[in-house]
Design a protein around this motif. Sequence first.
Motif, PDB file in Angstrom:
ATOM      1  N   ILE A   1       0.776  -1.275   0.008  1.00 28.84           N
ATOM      2  CA  ILE A   1      -0.119   0.018  -0.022  1.00 28.84           C
ATOM      3  C   ILE A   1       0.776   1.068  -0.004  1.00 28.84           C
ATOM      4  O   ILE A   1       0.456   2.439  -0.326  1.00 28.84           O
ATOM      5  CB  ILE A   1      -1.179  -0.059   1.157  1.00 28.84           C
ATOM      6  N   ALA A   2       2.101   1.215   0.283  1.00 34.31           N
ATOM      7  CA  ALA A   2       2.853   2.389   0.240  1.00 34.31           C
ATOM      8  C   ALA A   2       3.442   2.506  -1.144  1.00 34.31           C
ATOM      9  O   ALA A   2       3.480   3.763  -1.669  1.00 34.31           O
ATOM     10  CB  ALA A   2       4.323   2.040   1.026  1.00 34.31           C
ATOM     11  N   ALA A   3       3.497   1.433  -1.599  1.00 32.14           N
ATOM     12  CA  ALA A   3       3.892   1.224  -3.246  1.00 32.14           C
ATOM     13  C   ALA A   3       2.864   2.084  -4.093  1.00 32.14           C
ATOM     14  O   ALA A   3       2.883   2.563  -5.051  1.00 32.14           O
ATOM     15  CB  ALA A   3       4.298   0.115  -3.910  1.00 32.14           C
ATOM     16  N   TYR A   4       1.466   1.719  -3.657  1.00 29.60           N
ATOM     17  CA  TYR A   4       0.357   2.039  -4.362  1.00 29.60           C
ATOM     18  C   TYR A   4       0.473   3.663  -4.231  1.00 29.60           C
ATOM     19  O   TYR A   4      -0.049   4.388  -4.943  1.00 29.60           O
ATOM     20  CB  TYR A   4      -1.000   1.652  -3.565  1.00 29.60           C
ATOM     21  N   ASN A   5       1.202   4.392  -3.169  1.00 30.27           N
ATOM     22  CA  ASN A   5       0.886   5.676  -3.185  1.00 30.27           C
ATOM     23  C   ASN A   5       2.178   6.404  -3.772  1.00 30.27           C
ATOM     24  O   ASN A   5       1.811   7.359  -4.445  1.00 30.27           O
ATOM     25  CB  ASN A   5       1.123   6.142  -1.634  1.00 30.27           C
ATOM     26  N   CYS A   6       3.581   5.800  -3.439  1.00 29.38           N
ATOM     27  CA  CYS A   6       4.459   6.675  -3.994  1.00 29.38           C
ATOM     28  C   CYS A   6       5.037   5.650  -5.375  1.00 29.38           C
ATOM     29  O   CYS A   6       5.929   6.444  -5.920  1.00 29.38           O
ATOM     30  CB  CYS A   6       5.570   6.881  -3.196  1.00 29.38           C
ATOM     31  N   GLY A   7       4.827   4.523  -5.574  1.00 24.50           N
ATOM     32  CA  GLY A   7       5.330   3.863  -6.728  1.00 24.50           C
ATOM     33  C   GLY A   7       6.413   2.956  -6.190  1.00 24.50           C
ATOM     34  O   GLY A   7       7.107   3.320  -5.412  1.00 24.50           O
ATOM     35  N   PRO A   8       6.659   1.630  -6.898  1.00 28.30           N
ATOM     36  CA  PRO A   8       7.554   0.875  -6.402  1.00 28.30           C
ATOM     37  C   PRO A   8       8.981   1.215  -6.299  1.00 28.30           C
ATOM     38  O   PRO A   8       9.940   0.779  -5.576  1.00 28.30           O
ATOM     39  CB  PRO A   8       7.440  -0.371  -7.425  1.00 28.30           C
ATOM     40  N   GLU A   9       9.462   2.123  -7.319  1.00 30.45           N
ATOM     41  CA  GLU A   9      10.890   2.579  -7.349  1.00 30.45           C
ATOM     42  C   GLU A   9      10.982   3.318  -6.234  1.00 30.45           C
ATOM     43  O   GLU A   9      12.301   3.127  -5.410  1.00 30.45           O
ATOM     44  CB  GLU A   9      11.049   3.439  -8.713  1.00 30.45           C
ATOM     45  N   ASN A  10      10.364   4.258  -5.423  1.00 30.25           N
ATOM     46  CA  ASN A  10      10.562   4.821  -4.376  1.00 30.25           C
ATOM     47  C   ASN A  10      10.847   4.055  -3.159  1.00 30.25           C
ATOM     48  O   ASN A  10      11.617   4.121  -2.113  1.00 30.25           O
ATOM     49  CB  ASN A  10       9.665   5.872  -4.080  1.00 30.25           C
ATOM     50  N   ILE A  11       9.932   2.790  -3.210  1.00 30.61           N
ATOM     51  CA  ILE A  11       9.716   2.033  -2.127  1.00 30.61           C
ATOM     52  C   ILE A  11      11.337   1.144  -2.155  1.00 30.61           C
ATOM     53  O   ILE A  11      12.186   0.772  -1.201  1.00 30.61           O
ATOM     54  CB  ILE A  11       8.893   0.867  -1.969  1.00 30.61           C
ATOM     55  N   ASN A  12      11.701   0.584  -3.289  1.00 35.14           N
ATOM     56  CA  ASN A  12      13.229  -0.028  -3.704  1.00 35.14           C
ATOM     57  C   ASN A  12      13.993   0.840  -3.079  1.00 35.14           C
ATOM     58  O   ASN A  12      15.213   0.324  -2.542  1.00 35.14           O
ATOM     59  CB  ASN A  12      13.272  -0.238  -4.947  1.00 35.14           C
ATOM     60  N   LYS A  13      14.101   2.224  -3.426  1.00 33.51           N
ATOM     61  CA  LYS A  13      15.203   3.262  -3.039  1.00 33.51           C
ATOM     62  C   LYS A  13      15.123   3.346  -1.729  1.00 33.51           C
ATOM     63  O   LYS A  13      16.319   3.282  -0.926  1.00 33.51           O
ATOM     64  CB  LYS A  13      14.757   4.519  -3.605  1.00 33.51           C
ATOM     65  N   ALA A  14      14.182   3.400  -0.801  1.00 35.04           N
ATOM     66  CA  ALA A  14      14.215   3.454   0.596  1.00 35.04           C
ATOM     67  C   ALA A  14      14.656   2.118   1.180  1.00 35.04           C
ATOM     68  O   ALA A  14      15.476   2.130   2.121  1.00 35.04           O
ATOM     69  CB  ALA A  14      12.760   3.745   1.050  1.00 35.04           C
ATOM     70  N   ILE A  15      14.445   1.176   0.555  1.00 37.16           N
ATOM     71  CA  ILE A  15      14.969  -0.338   1.088  1.00 37.16           C
ATOM     72  C   ILE A  15      16.390  -0.232   0.814  1.00 37.16           C
ATOM     73  O   ILE A  15      17.114  -0.581   1.930  1.00 37.16           O
ATOM     74  CB  ILE A  15      14.497  -1.396   0.228  1.00 37.16           C
ATOM     75  N   ARG A  16      16.992   0.144  -0.155  1.00 37.61           N
ATOM     76  CA  ARG A  16      18.436   0.278  -0.394  1.00 37.61           C
ATOM     77  C   ARG A  16      19.063   1.175   0.761  1.00 37.61           C
ATOM     78  O   ARG A  16      20.096   0.925   1.124  1.00 37.61           O
ATOM     79  CB  ARG A  16      18.991   0.624  -1.753  1.00 37.61           C
ATOM     80  N   ARG A  17      18.386   2.519   0.867  1.00 35.64           N
ATOM     81  CA  ARG A  17      18.867   3.342   1.773  1.00 35.64           C
ATOM     82  C   ARG A  17      18.777   2.930   3.410  1.00 35.64           C
ATOM     83  O   ARG A  17      19.483   3.160   4.061  1.00 35.64           O
ATOM     84  CB  ARG A  17      18.283   4.543   1.632  1.00 35.64           C
ATOM     85  N   ALA A  18      17.916   1.868   3.443  1.00 34.83           N
ATOM     86  CA  ALA A  18      17.808   1.401   4.929  1.00 34.83           C
ATOM     87  C   ALA A  18      18.735   0.143   4.968  1.00 34.83           C
ATOM     88  O   ALA A  18      18.451  -0.813   5.943  1.00 34.83           O
ATOM     89  CB  ALA A  18      16.396   1.205   4.967  1.00 34.83           C
ATOM     90  N   GLY A  19      19.633  -0.150   4.176  1.00 32.56           N
ATOM     91  CA  GLY A  19      20.495  -1.454   4.207  1.00 32.56           C
ATOM     92  C   GLY A  19      19.948  -2.444   4.074  1.00 32.56           C
ATOM     93  O   GLY A  19      20.404  -3.663   4.400  1.00 32.56           O
TER      94      GLY A  19
END
Length: 448
Positions: free
Chosen positions: A231-249
């Motif tokens: 549902i987070a990706a539904y809001n901002c898109g999968p790319e932003n979620i993947n970017k956040a995952i990378r930044r969170a190690g």
Amino acid sequence: MKKLAYILSTALLCCPCALHAQIEEEEYDDDSVVETTVSDDENDGNEGNEEEITMPESMSDADLDSLLMLYSTNTYLQVDNNCDLPNINPVYEKQEYIDRLRRLPTIMEMPYNDVVQTFIDRYSGRLRRTVSIMLGAQNFYMPIFEQALESYGIPLELKYLPIIESALNPNAVSHAGAAGLWQFMLGTGRQYGLEVNSLVDERRDPILSSYAAAHYLKDLYRIFGDWSLVIAAYNCGPENINKAIRRAGGERDYWQIYPYLPRETRGYVPGFIAANYIMNYYCEHNICPMLTNLPVKTDTIIVNRDVHFEQVAQVLGISISQIKELNPQYRKQIVNGNNKPSAIRLPMEYINAFIDNQDSIFAYRTNELLTKRSEVEVNEPAPVVRKTSYRSRRGKSRSSSRGRNVTVRKGDTLSQIAARNHTTVAKLRRLNGIKGNNIRSGKKLRVR
């Protein structure tokens, strides 16, 4: 809320990083509501940092006006005068909120924290009237949402996603251009089979958009395997979620990647949890649902010709507002049956009347209501008459006379030739240098 501008394709399901995000990192929505929450560190007693929370557009106070304008609200919802709950929002201990969220019959986890509390407070406080209307309106829409989600094997608690998307307003349009109950962006809607053109916007169709949303959510789950991330990706898109995952190690817990998400998305999952909470525990906050008189049963008629809502309304004696409410996908009140067979939804009691009177419906003020012409005549310019001077006409006449010759026939005389050509023997002699009356058969003579 905004959506992914370019949605998943089969080839991209295995490579979500290649997807284009709908909103840029840390994008700020001027139209959104920003609130501040303060977290206390319970371990050392030190005051935490203030954090700005960007609220969804549907949680603004202005959204109440949009809900009140709906035909269904005015026609089928009314205040429950028997509900005598005091208009006071009680405050509970933290553990009470935790226990209530834990008791919800959901697959998705519904954890409690200060951010979730901020959203619960907003729904139970400033948005109490909006919640009251949504509690009544959910009788129209929740069966549609549940059926669509069930068909794709989606957790049914996601039926509350449109609460934070549109506040259950099928005509909602965000400042970014997302439309309908599920707030599809134009590109996303088309990728999931929703037709959008100048006359039709199926993002506003409650049934079609619900199935498209369920399909979209299913595809997102194939990528992330976690419903909070979905549902987070539904809001901002999968790319932003993947970017956040990378930044969170490499962390794949929503609450661990939380600081690396766009501000609006940080409030999206807490807002969703709060929506589930308030739609189940509204009585505990003294919120009275609007009473619902469900509309009569409806059915659809397929038309193969263009028809205007007013044609149907005037011939059948039905409210044009009701037709608009039942057919929110038609942008200009025109069902474009000329393009392809198209459905118009009506109360069941009017279906047979439409069939019996369709010739009258299609003929009613057609030239006034359906103004697109099939054929037009081109206005050709008038021919231009050119004037010539007397001298030019005279010269032309003289030139024409000078050039006229005749052939002498066998047995002809000068007198006969002169008479046939409206001249005299003397002129013939002068023009041709003839002395006497002898002429030879076959000879060319000038007569002018």
